[in-house]
Design a protein around this motif. Sequence first.
Motif, PDB file in Angstrom:
ATOM      1  N   ALA A  87       0.755  -1.326  -0.077  1.00 12.90           N
ATOM      2  CA  ALA A  87      -0.166   0.129  -0.005  1.00 12.90           C
ATOM      3  C   ALA A  87       0.883   1.115  -0.061  1.00 12.90           C
ATOM      4  CB  ALA A  87      -0.897   0.163   1.307  1.00 12.90           C
ATOM      5  N   GLU A  88       0.510   2.288  -0.659  1.00 14.62           N
ATOM      6  CA  GLU A  88       1.106   3.511  -0.894  1.00 14.62           C
ATOM      7  C   GLU A  88       0.098   4.685  -0.511  1.00 14.62           C
ATOM      8  OE1 GLU A  88       3.530   5.592  -4.318  1.00 14.62           O
ATOM      9  OE2 GLU A  88       4.336   3.730  -3.751  1.00 14.62           O
ATOM     10  N   VAL A 101      -1.016  -1.474  -4.524  1.00 17.73           N
ATOM     11  CA  VAL A 101      -0.124  -1.654  -5.754  1.00 17.73           C
ATOM     12  C   VAL A 101      -0.408  -3.314  -6.056  1.00 17.73           C
ATOM     13  CG1 VAL A 101       2.076  -1.579  -6.931  1.00 17.73           C
ATOM     14  CG2 VAL A 101       1.441   0.021  -5.354  1.00 17.73           C
ATOM     15  N   PHE A 102      -0.884  -3.572  -7.132  1.00 21.73           N
ATOM     16  CA  PHE A 102      -0.961  -4.991  -7.692  1.00 21.73           C
ATOM     17  C   PHE A 102      -0.057  -5.316  -8.737  1.00 21.73           C
ATOM     18  CE2 PHE A 102      -4.898  -3.665  -5.731  1.00 21.73           C
ATOM     19  CZ  PHE A 102      -5.184  -4.817  -4.823  1.00 21.73           C
ATOM     20  N   LEU A 123      -6.054  -7.711   3.127  1.00 29.06           N
ATOM     21  CA  LEU A 123      -5.002  -7.818   2.225  1.00 29.06           C
ATOM     22  C   LEU A 123      -3.731  -8.045   2.960  1.00 29.06           C
ATOM     23  CD1 LEU A 123      -5.490  -5.004  -0.430  1.00 29.06           C
ATOM     24  CD2 LEU A 123      -5.253  -7.286  -0.834  1.00 29.06           C
ATOM     25  N   GLN A 124      -3.078  -9.095   2.591  1.00 32.75           N
ATOM     26  CA  GLN A 124      -1.847  -9.419   2.973  1.00 32.75           C
ATOM     27  C   GLN A 124      -0.983  -9.253   1.881  1.00 32.75           C
ATOM     28  OE1 GLN A 124      -2.638 -13.415   4.674  1.00 32.75           O
ATOM     29  NE2 GLN A 124      -3.917 -12.557   6.119  1.00 32.75           N
ATOM     30  N   ASP A 125       0.624  -9.086   2.053  1.00 31.65           N
ATOM     31  CA  ASP A 125       1.519  -9.114   1.119  1.00 31.65           C
ATOM     32  C   ASP A 125       1.658 -10.385   0.221  1.00 31.65           C
ATOM     33  OD1 ASP A 125       2.214  -6.519   2.085  1.00 31.65           O
ATOM     34  OD2 ASP A 125       3.900  -7.303   3.097  1.00 31.65           O
TER      35      ASP A 125
END
Length: 187
Positions: free
Chosen positions: A76-77, A82-83, A106-108
């Motif tokens: 996340a930014e 970001v995908f 959401l998880q890395d």
Amino acid sequence: MKISGVDIRPGNIIEYEGGIWKVAKIQHTQPGKGGAYMQVEMKNLQDGRKTNVRFRSADTVEKVRLDTKDFQYLYAEEDMLVFMDKDTYEQIMLPSDLLGDAAAFLQDGMEVMLELWEEKPISVQLPEQVEATIVEADAVVKGQTASSSYKPAVLENGVRVMVPPHIESGTRIVVDVYDRTYVGKAG
């Protein structure tokens, strides 16, 4: 593909007044006077607006088929996510409000599915269930274990869920992303 207004079902994606809408709820109504109609509650997938519309059997709407593509969540930014496209390794940024409440799960490195309309991403689907660790769980009240009561707990991502009395802080559990409910202990 054109469909009759009374054939609309929840989950359908339709084109209406120049926008793309996802049908949330329907109610078939047959008044004493006049013809039957379908009361449809839907959400615009481009700007998030919600509306209620009446469709009669003579009305037709265009049913839209969305393309789906596998992506991987990277990071996340600020308020953007970001995908990465798993085939081309191309990265795209999407606003976090596109996911709504599910964004907390959401998880890395998580694999997600993007729904695309005319090559433009309009929704992100997470896996139905994810594993999460409980960081805070209320103590069991004596006598509470006799009934099938649940107690509140807080997950590592800050989401509150109700869990069975035997679940303690530090336990990894499986949670339903969209209902925010306890499914079971992580195996």
